[in-house]
Design an enzyme around this catalytic site. Structure first.
Site, PDB file in Angstrom:
ATOM      1  N   CYS A 133      45.314  59.268 -48.108  1.00  0.00           N
ATOM      2  CA  CYS A 133      45.932  58.511 -49.207  1.00  0.00           C
ATOM      3  C   CYS A 133      45.694  59.158 -50.577  1.00  0.00           C
ATOM      4  O   CYS A 133      46.614  59.242 -51.403  1.00  0.00           O
ATOM      5  CB  CYS A 133      45.427  57.080 -49.199  1.00  0.00           C
ATOM      6  SG  CYS A 133      43.704  56.918 -48.730  1.00  0.00           S
ATOM      7  N   HIS A 141      44.900  53.049 -55.328  1.00  0.00           N
ATOM      8  CA  HIS A 141      43.894  54.077 -55.621  1.00  0.00           C
ATOM      9  C   HIS A 141      44.209  54.691 -56.992  1.00  0.00           C
ATOM     10  O   HIS A 141      45.372  54.954 -57.317  1.00  0.00           O
ATOM     11  CB  HIS A 141      43.961  55.217 -54.601  1.00  0.00           C
ATOM     12  CG  HIS A 141      43.407  54.889 -53.249  1.00  0.00           C
ATOM     13  ND1 HIS A 141      42.893  53.655 -52.905  1.00  0.00           N
ATOM     14  CD2 HIS A 141      43.274  55.667 -52.141  1.00  0.00           C
ATOM     15  CE1 HIS A 141      42.476  53.705 -51.638  1.00  0.00           C
ATOM     16  NE2 HIS A 141      42.704  54.901 -51.162  1.00  0.00           N
TER      17      HIS A 141
HETATM   18  N1  NAP Z   1      44.641  52.193 -45.458  1.00  0.00           N
HETATM   19  C1  NAP Z   1      44.980  53.336 -46.029  1.00  0.00           C
HETATM   20  O1  NAP Z   1      45.068  53.462 -47.274  1.00  0.00           O
HETATM   21  C2  NAP Z   1      45.264  54.529 -45.193  1.00  0.00           C
HETATM   22  C3  NAP Z   1      45.808  55.627 -45.800  1.00  0.00           C
HETATM   23  C4  NAP Z   1      46.083  56.755 -45.051  1.00  0.00           C
HETATM   24  C5  NAP Z   1      45.813  56.732 -43.701  1.00  0.00           C
HETATM   25  N2  NAP Z   1      45.276  55.641 -43.116  1.00  0.00           N
HETATM   26  C6  NAP Z   1      45.028  55.679 -41.685  1.00  0.00           C
HETATM   27  O2  NAP Z   1      45.903  54.800 -41.003  1.00  0.00           O
HETATM   28  C7  NAP Z   1      45.272  54.301 -39.816  1.00  0.00           C
HETATM   29  C8  NAP Z   1      45.307  52.772 -39.808  1.00  0.00           C
HETATM   30  O3  NAP Z   1      44.624  52.292 -40.966  1.00  0.00           O
HETATM   31  P1  NAP Z   1      44.698  50.759 -41.406  1.00  0.00           P
HETATM   32  O4  NAP Z   1      44.185  50.759 -42.815  1.00  0.00           O
HETATM   33  O5  NAP Z   1      46.048  50.158 -41.133  1.00  0.00           O
HETATM   34  O6  NAP Z   1      43.628  50.087 -40.410  1.00  0.00           O
HETATM   35  P2  NAP Z   1      43.490  48.552 -39.977  1.00  0.00           P
HETATM   36  O7  NAP Z   1      44.025  47.649 -41.020  1.00  0.00           O
HETATM   37  O8  NAP Z   1      42.083  48.395 -39.549  1.00  0.00           O
HETATM   38  O9  NAP Z   1      44.447  48.434 -38.674  1.00  0.00           O
HETATM   39  C9  NAP Z   1      44.192  49.151 -37.503  1.00  0.00           C
HETATM   40  C10 NAP Z   1      45.329  48.969 -36.513  1.00  0.00           C
HETATM   41  O10 NAP Z   1      45.066  49.799 -35.377  1.00  0.00           O
HETATM   42  C11 NAP Z   1      45.089  48.984 -34.197  1.00  0.00           C
HETATM   43  N3  NAP Z   1      44.137  49.539 -33.228  1.00  0.00           N
HETATM   44  C12 NAP Z   1      42.849  49.875 -33.443  1.00  0.00           C
HETATM   45  N4  NAP Z   1      42.308  50.368 -32.289  1.00  0.00           N
HETATM   46  C13 NAP Z   1      43.293  50.334 -31.353  1.00  0.00           C
HETATM   47  C14 NAP Z   1      43.365  50.690 -29.971  1.00  0.00           C
HETATM   48  N5  NAP Z   1      42.327  51.187 -29.315  1.00  0.00           N
HETATM   49  N6  NAP Z   1      44.548  50.534 -29.346  1.00  0.00           N
HETATM   50  C15 NAP Z   1      45.613  50.031 -29.981  1.00  0.00           C
HETATM   51  N7  NAP Z   1      45.610  49.664 -31.293  1.00  0.00           N
HETATM   52  C16 NAP Z   1      44.455  49.816 -31.963  1.00  0.00           C
HETATM   53  C17 NAP Z   1      44.701  47.610 -34.673  1.00  0.00           C
HETATM   54  O11 NAP Z   1      45.146  46.672 -33.734  1.00  0.00           O
HETATM   55  P3  NAP Z   1      44.348  45.293 -33.461  1.00  0.00           P
HETATM   56  O12 NAP Z   1      44.853  44.319 -34.479  1.00  0.00           O
HETATM   57  O13 NAP Z   1      44.787  44.947 -32.076  1.00  0.00           O
HETATM   58  O14 NAP Z   1      42.890  45.577 -33.588  1.00  0.00           O
HETATM   59  C18 NAP Z   1      45.479  47.541 -35.989  1.00  0.00           C
HETATM   60  O15 NAP Z   1      46.829  47.288 -35.740  1.00  0.00           O
HETATM   61  C19 NAP Z   1      43.875  54.931 -39.817  1.00  0.00           C
HETATM   62  O16 NAP Z   1      43.912  56.118 -39.070  1.00  0.00           O
HETATM   63  C20 NAP Z   1      43.638  55.249 -41.269  1.00  0.00           C
HETATM   64  O17 NAP Z   1      42.710  56.297 -41.441  1.00  0.00           O
HETATM   65  C21 NAP Z   1      45.014  54.520 -43.815  1.00  0.00           C
END
Ligand code: NAP
Length: 340
Positions: A130, A243
């Site tokens: 990000c 951010h």
């Molecule tokens: N947030 C940011 O600013 C940002 C920016 C760039 C990249 N990212 C990346 O994007 C990804 C997601 O981030 P997020 O912020 O959206 O996280 P989050 O809010 O914690 O959501 C995680 C998601 O992944 C699912 N999940 C986790 N483990 C799983 C598994 N074993 N099988 C299937 N689904 C699974 C969760 O489903 P459940 O609801 O079923 O647990 C939920 O839908 C990460 O790799 C993060 O590093 C995030």
């Protein structure tokens, strides 16, 4: 004819935002599937005016689907993205797993759209961190004009960058601070984040920097130019979404602050808000839900020959993740797949 699209991690911060943005930008979707872990089986998520039921990633068959937008973290991505790619479903991944693989393109469509064509190597395209995404949108047009030598960046990163658990922790701690009978529990972050700042994101590396800081260095080189030197300090702040970055840029050639302002005003994905008066700049709260990366406080750095300082703010769930992923899908559509 549009696309058959899978959103993986649809119950998460980034996944929900990807669904919003696919609908907002009227991406040509013929059919959509939303996946998460078994824990969330049947959970409802919104897509435009419709409500979709979440399916289990572990049992989903990607055969016949055009593209899968992954936002599930590196561990689940490692297990399932290769399965999707192997059956011809192009993966656009938000995790850091594939970003540094030389065969996998790392794409910010305003900066290196041509790189999407390398998707053919492994049927996977990576989305940057990000903090990198918003910074390179601002750096690229300036680099094209005056060649950037070195960048010194300090970030002020919101808790949503650490997923839904990060947002919950700020909320719970903030309430606990005001309630003398509650303990302020520290779990997701290393120290209390409510009413505090933490100069530590991701793990420590041998040289004393953190992995988040290393990511900004490596990704800027891969996306913009390997010759640019970057030094970063990444800090978590008690902001829910958005951010901010203080960026100091040293150029090879002289460029004055007015020209920087003019170039950025014309640059794709950028909105310049830069009045030298009270409130004449953008703060994270104001950029939530927006597509743009906002640039303010543009000024000469008189301590070096060719230096500029600026302030850069963006919605990390949008340009930092979901929007960039959807823009990659759009770019892939226009340049390669040509449906819709
Ligand atoms: N947030 C940011 O600013 C940002 C920016 C760039 C990249 N990212 C990346 O994007 C990804 C997601 O981030 P997020 O912020 O959206 O996280 P989050 O809010 O914690 O959501 C995680 C998601 O992944 C699912 N999940 C986790 N483990 C799983 C598994 N074993 N099988 C299937 N689904 C699974 C969760 O489903 P459940 O609801 O079923 O647990 C939920 O839908 C990460 O790799 C993060 O590093 C995030």
């Amino acid at each position: 004819m549009g696309y058959k699209v899978v959103v993986v991690g649809a119950t998460g911060n980034v996944g929900r935002e990807m669904l919003n943005i696919l609908a907002e930008r009227q991406f040509p979707v013929d059919e959509i599937a939303v996946l998460a872990s078994r824990r969330s089986l049947g959970t409802e998520v919104s897509f435009g005016d419709t409500t979709l039921k979440t399916q289990d990633l572990a049992t989903f068959d990607f055969t016949g689907w055009d593209m899968a937008l992954f936002a599930v973290g590196s561990a689940a991505t490692k297990d399932y993205a290769p399965k999707a790619a192997a059956v011809g479903c192009i993966v656009i991944d938000n995790s850091s797993l594939y970003r540094y693989d030389p065969l996998i393109p790392l794409v910010v469509p305003e900066v290196n759209p041509e790189a999407v064509e390398q998707y053919k190597n492994k049927n996977i395209i990576a989305n940057p961190n990000c903090s990198t995404a918003q910074m390179v949108v601002a750096l690229k047009p300036l680099h094209d004009r005056a060649k950037i030598k070195r960048v010194v960046v300090s970030t002020y990163q919101s808790v949503s960058g650490a997923g839904k658990e990060g947002m919950d922790e700020l909320w719970d701690q903030t309430k606990a601070v005001y309630n003398p009978t509650d303990d302020v529990k520290v779990n997701k972050f290393q120290k209390q984040i409510a009413f505090n700042v933490i100069p530590h994101i991701d793990v420590f590396l041998e040289d004393g920097s953190t992995k988040e800081e290393w990511k900004m260095v490596a990704e800027t080189k891969k996306i913009v130019d390997t010759k640019i030197k970057v030094t970063a300090t990444c800090v978590r702040v008690p902001v829910f979404v958005g951010h901010s970055e203080s960026i100091n840029i040293e150029f090879e050639e002289f460029i004055d602050e007015d020209e920087v302002r003019d170039i950025l005003r014309e640059a794709p994905g950028i909105m310049v808000v830069d009045k030298r008066e009270d409130g004449g700049y953008t703060t994270p709260i104001e950029c939530v839900g927006d597509f743009a990366t906002f640039i303010s406080r543009i000024r000469q750095d008189s301590t070096i020959d060719n230096g500029i300082n600026l302030w850069c703010v963006s919605d990390n769930l949008r340009k930092g993740a979901a929007l960039n992923a959807v823009q990659i899908a759009e770019t892939l559509g226009k340049r390669v797949l040509k449906k819709g």
